[in-house]
Design a protein around this motif. Structure first.
Motif, PDB file in Angstrom:
ATOM      1  N   PHE A  38      53.267 106.168  54.389  1.00  0.00           N
ATOM      2  CA  PHE A  38      51.998 106.838  54.663  1.00  0.00           C
ATOM      3  C   PHE A  38      52.227 108.257  55.155  1.00  0.00           C
ATOM      4  N   PHE A  39      53.313 108.486  55.876  1.00  0.00           N
ATOM      5  CA  PHE A  39      53.615 109.831  56.357  1.00  0.00           C
ATOM      6  C   PHE A  39      54.006 110.749  55.195  1.00  0.00           C
ATOM      7  N   ARG A  40      54.746 110.203  54.244  1.00  0.00           N
ATOM      8  CA  ARG A  40      55.069 111.016  53.063  1.00  0.00           C
ATOM      9  C   ARG A  40      53.794 111.410  52.322  1.00  0.00           C
ATOM     10  N   GLU A  41      52.875 110.484  52.236  1.00  0.00           N
ATOM     11  CA  GLU A  41      51.596 110.774  51.571  1.00  0.00           C
ATOM     12  C   GLU A  41      50.847 111.888  52.301  1.00  0.00           C
ATOM     13  N   LEU A  42      50.755 111.781  53.624  1.00  0.00           N
ATOM     14  CA  LEU A  42      50.070 112.818  54.403  1.00  0.00           C
ATOM     15  C   LEU A  42      50.797 114.150  54.289  1.00  0.00           C
ATOM     16  N   SER A  43      52.131 114.113  54.276  1.00  0.00           N
ATOM     17  CA  SER A  43      52.901 115.339  54.153  1.00  0.00           C
ATOM     18  C   SER A  43      52.647 116.028  52.813  1.00  0.00           C
ATOM     19  N   GLN A  44      52.590 115.252  51.750  1.00  0.00           N
ATOM     20  CA  GLN A  44      52.331 115.814  50.420  1.00  0.00           C
ATOM     21  C   GLN A  44      50.957 116.462  50.343  1.00  0.00           C
ATOM     22  N   ARG A  45      50.036 115.968  51.179  1.00  0.00           N
ATOM     23  CA  ARG A  45      48.681 116.536  51.219  1.00  0.00           C
ATOM     24  C   ARG A  45      48.560 117.640  52.269  1.00  0.00           C
ATOM     25  N   ASN A  46      49.706 118.055  52.822  1.00  0.00           N
ATOM     26  CA  ASN A  46      49.737 119.106  53.854  1.00  0.00           C
ATOM     27  C   ASN A  46      48.856 118.755  55.053  1.00  0.00           C
ATOM     28  N   LEU A  47      48.925 117.489  55.479  1.00  0.00           N
ATOM     29  CA  LEU A  47      48.092 117.031  56.582  1.00  0.00           C
ATOM     30  C   LEU A  47      48.892 116.727  57.846  1.00  0.00           C
ATOM     31  N   LEU A  48      50.168 117.154  57.873  1.00  0.00           N
ATOM     32  CA  LEU A  48      50.981 116.949  59.058  1.00  0.00           C
ATOM     33  C   LEU A  48      51.402 118.289  59.655  1.00  0.00           C
ATOM     34  N   ARG A  49      51.344 118.364  60.962  1.00  0.00           N
ATOM     35  CA  ARG A  49      51.703 119.570  61.694  1.00  0.00           C
ATOM     36  C   ARG A  49      53.196 119.530  62.035  1.00  0.00           C
ATOM     37  N   ARG A  50      53.918 120.563  61.706  1.00  0.00           N
ATOM     38  CA  ARG A  50      55.352 120.611  61.994  1.00  0.00           C
ATOM     39  C   ARG A  50      55.593 120.934  63.460  1.00  0.00           C
ATOM     40  N   VAL A  51      56.464 120.158  64.082  1.00  0.00           N
ATOM     41  CA  VAL A  51      56.898 120.410  65.454  1.00  0.00           C
ATOM     42  C   VAL A  51      58.375 120.800  65.398  1.00  0.00           C
ATOM     43  N   PRO A  52      58.764 121.977  65.869  1.00  0.00           N
ATOM     44  CA  PRO A  52      60.174 122.397  65.779  1.00  0.00           C
ATOM     45  C   PRO A  52      61.101 121.372  66.424  1.00  0.00           C
ATOM     46  N   PRO A  53      62.185 121.015  65.750  1.00  0.00           N
ATOM     47  CA  PRO A  53      63.096 119.980  66.257  1.00  0.00           C
ATOM     48  C   PRO A  53      64.036 120.505  67.338  1.00  0.00           C
ATOM     49  N   THR A  54      63.502 120.733  68.511  1.00  0.00           N
ATOM     50  CA  THR A  54      64.290 121.261  69.637  1.00  0.00           C
ATOM     51  C   THR A  54      64.370 120.207  70.729  1.00  0.00           C
ATOM     52  N   PHE A  55      65.003 119.080  70.414  1.00  0.00           N
ATOM     53  CA  PHE A  55      65.101 117.969  71.355  1.00  0.00           C
ATOM     54  C   PHE A  55      66.573 117.695  71.651  1.00  0.00           C
ATOM     55  N   PRO A  56      67.052 118.043  72.833  1.00  0.00           N
ATOM     56  CA  PRO A  56      68.460 117.803  73.155  1.00  0.00           C
ATOM     57  C   PRO A  56      68.815 116.327  73.051  1.00  0.00           C
ATOM     58  N   GLY A  57      69.934 116.055  72.381  1.00  0.00           N
ATOM     59  CA  GLY A  57      70.416 114.680  72.282  1.00  0.00           C
ATOM     60  C   GLY A  57      69.796 113.863  71.173  1.00  0.00           C
ATOM     61  N   LEU A  58      68.901 114.445  70.366  1.00  0.00           N
ATOM     62  CA  LEU A  58      68.268 113.699  69.281  1.00  0.00           C
ATOM     63  C   LEU A  58      69.059 113.894  67.991  1.00  0.00           C
ATOM     64  N   PRO A  59      69.660 112.829  67.452  1.00  0.00           N
ATOM     65  CA  PRO A  59      70.410 112.952  66.198  1.00  0.00           C
ATOM     66  C   PRO A  59      69.509 113.418  65.060  1.00  0.00           C
ATOM     67  N   PRO A  60      70.046 114.211  64.142  1.00  0.00           N
ATOM     68  CA  PRO A  60      69.218 114.796  63.071  1.00  0.00           C
ATOM     69  C   PRO A  60      68.576 113.769  62.153  1.00  0.00           C
ATOM     70  N   GLN A  61      69.155 112.554  62.051  1.00  0.00           N
ATOM     71  CA  GLN A  61      68.563 111.564  61.147  1.00  0.00           C
ATOM     72  C   GLN A  61      67.220 111.054  61.634  1.00  0.00           C
ATOM     73  N   TYR A  62      66.848 111.384  62.869  1.00  0.00           N
ATOM     74  CA  TYR A  62      65.557 110.955  63.408  1.00  0.00           C
ATOM     75  C   TYR A  62      64.498 112.053  63.330  1.00  0.00           C
ATOM     76  N   VAL A  63      64.839 113.134  62.641  1.00  0.00           N
ATOM     77  CA  VAL A  63      63.886 114.221  62.381  1.00  0.00           C
ATOM     78  C   VAL A  63      63.551 114.183  60.898  1.00  0.00           C
ATOM     79  N   TYR A  64      62.281 113.970  60.564  1.00  0.00           N
ATOM     80  CA  TYR A  64      61.871 113.831  59.179  1.00  0.00           C
ATOM     81  C   TYR A  64      61.190 115.106  58.677  1.00  0.00           C
ATOM     82  N   GLU A  65      61.607 115.519  57.484  1.00  0.00           N
ATOM     83  CA  GLU A  65      60.997 116.662  56.792  1.00  0.00           C
ATOM     84  C   GLU A  65      60.916 117.884  57.707  1.00  0.00           C
TER      85      GLU A  65
END
Length: 318
Positions: A88-115
């Motif tokens: 469902f998130f991919r669907e919303l992303s394709q429709r440009n309905l998701l707001r990007r939050v910069p991935p600036t989280f110390p200790g968060l592995p990159p595989q947990y950041v989507y698109e």
């Protein structure tokens, strides 16, 4: 003078209303029980007093259906969406309905950041085999063991039409072992309950002996004294994606982002662990019962075709 005073009172009243509106967000969530969400909200409110977090919680299928209806009506409500599965998130992303939050989280592995930061993993939800030790002496070792005759009529799983974790379990096991695996489970008397919380309570009472279910709810039942044990299958503990995102229609995106960032803080990660989940931040210890050599495998939702075949096999409806 009276007019000026009345005007000032009106301005202050309107400002108060505006502040009140800014101090609330709405969260649509699946894959986390209401007490878990309430524990997170309480911890968030300790750092953000006066902020109201309104929560709608149900199974993934029901939450998605509700949001689809709101989108169709042109009046979507949530400031944050937190579900099981990426589809469902991919669907919303394709429709440009998701707001990007910069991935600036110390200790968060990159595989947990989507698109690039459109949605995030904030904890790990795992499918395991749960066993009522008062009813089972010989423990299974892997997923295929559940088809053995010694477990006939004793195994349960949640309905993948309603439950996000169950849909991911269906997807992984169906892809790895084929529909024949579920045909064997059907022949061995597998029962399908609507949700994981319901089946976990019945498992704790001894109405079922074994369950394909998620780990967090089982840990919570164990903490209450239930005679349960978690078996980490040798052929893989199935991790279900559980992303959270801020939609572009959010009425208060800054506050929504504050809540998302809180979930990826060390404090919130420790709350997740206390509630039985696995953390995503490096440095935060997992639940103490998790073996060091456990094999985690990433699952994904079953395809529509596989779900339809599962439904036909078990006489279920979408």
């Amino acid at each position: 003078m009276r007019v000026a005073v009345k005007t000032l009172i009106l301005i202050l009243a309107l400002a108060g209303m505006a502040l009140a509106q800014k101090a609330s967000i709405t969260l649509y969530v699946a894959g986390a029980q209401l007490p878990d969400v309430q524990a997170l909200v309480q911890a968030f409110n300790q750092e953000n007093p006066g902020v109201e977090v309104r929560v709608f919680r149900s199974g993934t299928g029901e939450v998605v259906a509700k949001l689809r209806a709101e989108l169709e009506a042109g009046n979507p409500q949530p400031d944050l969406i937190w579900l099981v599965g990426e589809g469902f998130f991919r669907e919303l992303s394709q429709r440009n309905l998701l707001r990007r939050v910069p991935p600036t989280f110390p200790g968060l592995p990159p595989q947990y950041v989507y698109e690039g930061g459109k949605y995030y993993e904030v904890r790990l939800l795992s499918n395991i085999i749960a066993v009522n030790t008062a009813r089972v002496r010989e423990l299974p070792r892997g997923w295929r063991d559940l088809t053995h005759p010694i477990y006939r009529g004793r195994v349960v799983m949640a309905d993948p039409n309603f439950s996000g974790p169950a849909l991911v379990a269906l997807g992984y096991l169906g892809e790895r072992y084929g529909l024949g695996y579920f045909e064997a489970l059907k022949g061995n008397g597998l029962t399908v309950e609507q949700s994981n919380p319901v089946l976990q309570q019945k498992l704790a009472r001894g109405e079922y002996a074994l369950a394909i279910t998620n780990d967090c709810g089982v840990r919570q039942e164990m903490a209450k004294g239930a005679p349960l044990r978690i078996v980490y299958p040798s052929d893989g503990v199935i991790v279900a994606p559980t992303p959270i995102a801020i939609p572009t229609w959010s009425r208060n995106p800054e506050l929504a982002e504050r809540f998302l960032r809180f979930l990826l803080s060390e404090r919130a990660q420790r709350v997740f662990v206390e509630r039985g989940y696995l953390p995503v931040l490096k440095g935060v210890p997992p639940p103490p019962d998790l073996p060091k050599d456990v094999t985690l495998v990433r699952g994904r939702e079953a395809s529509g075709e596989l779900l339809e075949r599962f439904n036909a096999l078990f006489g279920l409806r979408r």
